[in-house]
Design a protein around this motif. Structure first.
Motif, short mmCIF file in Angstrom:
data_model
loop_
_atom_site.label_atom_id
_atom_site.label_comp_id
_atom_site.label_asym_id
_atom_site.label_seq_id
_atom_site.Cartn_x
_atom_site.Cartn_y
_atom_site.Cartn_z
N ALA A 172 61.76 -13.28 73.64
CA ALA A 172 60.42 -12.73 73.41
C ALA A 172 59.90 -12.10 74.71
N PRO A 173 59.55 -10.82 74.67
CA PRO A 173 59.17 -10.13 75.89
C PRO A 173 57.76 -10.49 76.36
N ASP A 174 56.94 -11.03 75.47
CA ASP A 174 55.56 -11.35 75.84
C ASP A 174 55.03 -12.44 74.91
N PHE A 175 53.86 -12.98 75.25
CA PHE A 175 53.30 -14.05 74.43
C PHE A 175 52.80 -13.52 73.08
N ALA A 176 52.41 -12.24 73.07
CA ALA A 176 51.90 -11.66 71.83
C ALA A 176 52.95 -11.72 70.71
N SER A 177 54.23 -11.74 71.07
CA SER A 177 55.29 -11.77 70.04
C SER A 177 55.44 -13.14 69.40
N MET A 178 54.81 -14.15 69.98
CA MET A 178 55.04 -15.53 69.51
C MET A 178 54.13 -15.83 68.35
N LYS A 179 54.57 -15.44 67.17
CA LYS A 179 53.70 -15.35 66.00
C LYS A 179 53.11 -16.69 65.53
N ASN A 180 53.81 -17.80 65.78
CA ASN A 180 53.27 -19.07 65.29
C ASN A 180 52.43 -19.81 66.34
N ILE A 181 52.10 -19.12 67.43
CA ILE A 181 51.25 -19.73 68.47
C ILE A 181 49.82 -19.18 68.31
N PRO A 182 48.81 -20.06 68.34
CA PRO A 182 47.43 -19.58 68.15
C PRO A 182 47.07 -18.51 69.20
N GLU A 183 46.28 -17.55 68.75
CA GLU A 183 45.99 -16.40 69.60
C GLU A 183 45.34 -16.80 70.92
N LYS A 184 44.43 -17.76 70.87
CA LYS A 184 43.73 -18.14 72.09
C LYS A 184 44.72 -18.68 73.14
N LEU A 185 45.64 -19.52 72.69
CA LEU A 185 46.64 -20.08 73.60
C LEU A 185 47.53 -18.96 74.17
N ARG A 186 47.91 -18.03 73.29
CA ARG A 186 48.73 -16.90 73.75
C ARG A 186 48.00 -16.14 74.86
N ASN A 187 46.72 -15.87 74.63
CA ASN A 187 45.95 -15.12 75.62
C ASN A 187 45.78 -15.90 76.92
N ASP A 188 45.52 -17.20 76.79
CA ASP A 188 45.36 -18.03 78.00
C ASP A 188 46.65 -18.03 78.83
N LEU A 189 47.76 -18.17 78.14
CA LEU A 189 49.05 -18.18 78.85
C LEU A 189 49.31 -16.83 79.50
N ASP A 190 49.01 -15.78 78.75
CA ASP A 190 49.26 -14.43 79.23
C ASP A 190 48.48 -14.10 80.51
N ALA A 191 47.35 -14.76 80.69
CA ALA A 191 46.52 -14.48 81.86
C ALA A 191 47.22 -14.86 83.17
N THR A 192 48.08 -15.86 83.12
CA THR A 192 48.70 -16.32 84.38
C THR A 192 50.22 -16.28 84.36
N MET A 193 50.81 -16.05 83.17
CA MET A 193 52.27 -16.15 83.09
C MET A 193 52.90 -14.96 82.38
N GLN A 194 54.18 -14.72 82.69
CA GLN A 194 54.97 -13.80 81.88
C GLN A 194 56.18 -14.57 81.38
N THR A 195 56.76 -14.10 80.26
CA THR A 195 57.81 -14.90 79.64
C THR A 195 59.13 -14.82 80.42
N LEU A 196 59.65 -13.61 80.61
CA LEU A 196 60.97 -13.44 81.23
C LEU A 196 60.82 -12.95 82.68
N PRO A 197 61.86 -13.17 83.50
CA PRO A 197 61.80 -12.66 84.87
C PRO A 197 62.07 -11.15 84.97
N VAL A 198 62.28 -10.49 83.83
CA VAL A 198 62.42 -9.03 83.82
C VAL A 198 61.43 -8.47 82.82
N ARG A 199 60.88 -7.31 83.15
CA ARG A 199 59.95 -6.64 82.25
C ARG A 199 60.49 -5.26 81.95
N VAL A 200 60.63 -4.92 80.67
CA VAL A 200 61.15 -3.59 80.34
C VAL A 200 60.06 -2.57 80.61
#
Ligand code: SAH
Length: 363
Positions: A39-67
């Motif tokens: 999964a390239p980003d938290f937004a793709s994680m469909k079964n995770i609540p949106e608020k948690l996805r956004n909170d995680l996205d504020a400080t983290m990225q999923t993979l060590p490479v970004r396309v």
């Protein structure tokens, strides 16, 4: 601000972050599952609540490479990715959908120190080695892309089989010299085998001929494929196009390579780019060169891969005519040498050897 990388966390570390945010523990497992699928980003994680996805996205990225750029060839078979690492370095990775499976060409270094005269990857020198995670993440990106294909309405592979959404082959032939980063390359291969079930025999390491590195692979003992970028049949000519030839002779390289392939009873791949000089005269593609190449491989279990040179604007070479290439190949065939001419894939998307990274850097 550079973001923390989810992929670099252990399972307990991720669990702690999630529970510290007041979330149930199973969320950590769900997130880790998405991450392992690429999964390239938290937004793709469909079964995770949106608020948690956004909170995680504020400080983290999923993979060590970004396309940061994705190009698909007109025939739909080749996808090239330009990726950015956390420190801003860039690498390339290519996904090739072939009749035998889905092959991914990964980079092992940001840049390259080898200085081969015909190659674009080395133009800006070596920046740094990639970590195991940075190499592994490249195949996850490719895997994610293949899954996305599977949901598209038109079939991508003409003879698509049931497994056409899995990466099946890996070639470590992207930017960099893998045997200057041997331990991380070995760590990556072990992991691709363990976590993605990719067989040793479907993994190929390509080297310009770093003898101690080849010996390290021999000591490691896994029956992967070895490819040697030879490109010249004698040391004098090789020194003109590959600086590494000043350090290791063809004799030393081939001895180390045969030791590796004999141990595993594998076929050695020899890569040989056919080059003309700036004026169009054959450089390493003369009939004499073909005869010398025959002497190197006679009686050995190997395949000579003849590679038409992909033009690099900054480099002063030319590509021999189709006739010259076939004349060269005929000499090998008549001597009983296995040989083929590499099919050019993704030519329309600058898919060859560091071209995309360079063209972006020049902008
Ligand atoms: N450093 C390793 C792996 C990366 S290069 C090695 O030397 O094998 C992968 C292959 O692409 C090598 O055989 C390399 O010589 C070849 N190559 C580099 N630039 C090229 C170009 N412009 N056209 C065709 N092949 C190229």
């Amino acid at each position: 601000m550079t973001k923390k990388i989810l992929f670099d966390l252990t399972d307990p570390e991720l669990e702690k972050i999630i529970t510290d945010m007041g979330q149930p523990r199973f969320r950590a497992k769900q997130i880790a599952d998405w991450m392992r699928r690429g999964a390239p980003d938290f937004a793709s994680m469909k079964n995770i609540p949106e608020k948690l996805r956004n909170d995680l996205d504020a400080t983290m990225q999923t993979l060590p490479v970004r396309v940061i750029k994705k190009l698909k060839s007109a025939d739909g078979q080749t996808t090239k990715f330009l990726m950015e690492l956390n420190d801003g370095e860039r690498i390339e990775c290519v996904l090739m959908r072939t009749s035998y499976g889905n092959s991914v060409c990964v980079s092992s270094q940001a840049g390259c120190a080898m200085g081969c005269k015909f190659c674009a990857s080395t133009l800006l020198g070596l920046k740094r080695n990639l970590t195991v995670n940075e190499i592994f993440a490249q195949i996850l990106v490719a895997q994610w892309e293949l899954r996305a294909d599977n949901f598209a309405d038109k079939p991508i592979r003409p003879n698509g089989d049931a497994n056409n959404n899995d990466v099946s082959h890996i070639v470590i032939m992207g930017t960099g010299e893998p045997l200057q980063n041997t331990q991380n390359v070995i760590g990556f291969i072990e992991r691709a085998n363990r976590d993605m079930g990719i067989g040793w025999r479907r993994i190929t390491v390509s080297t310009c001929g770093i003898v101690p590195g080849i010996n390290e692979l021999t000591g490691w003992g896994r029956p992967i494929n070895l490819a040697i970028s030879l490109h010249a049949p004698n040391d004098e000519l090789r020194k003109k196009i590959m600086p590494i030839a000043n350090k290791y002779s063809i004799g030393e390289i081939m001895d180390a390579a045969w030791r590796f392939t004999d141990l595993h009873n594998r076929q050695l791949m020899i890569e040989y780019i056919l080059l003309g000089d700036a004026d169009g005269n054959l450089l390493n593609a003369t009939p004499e060169c073909a005869e010398q190449l025959v002497d190197i491989v006679r009686g050995k279990n190997c395949m000579v891969n003849l590679i038409p040179w992909n033009a690099v604007a900054e480099r002063d070479f030319t590509s021999p005519s189709g006739n010259a290439i076939h004349r060269f190949q005929d000499i090998l065939i008549r001597a009983g040498v296995h040989t083929r001419i590499r099919r050019e894939r993704g030519n329309d998307i600058g898919s060859a050897c560091g071209q995309l990274r360079i063209s972006e850097a020049n902008k």
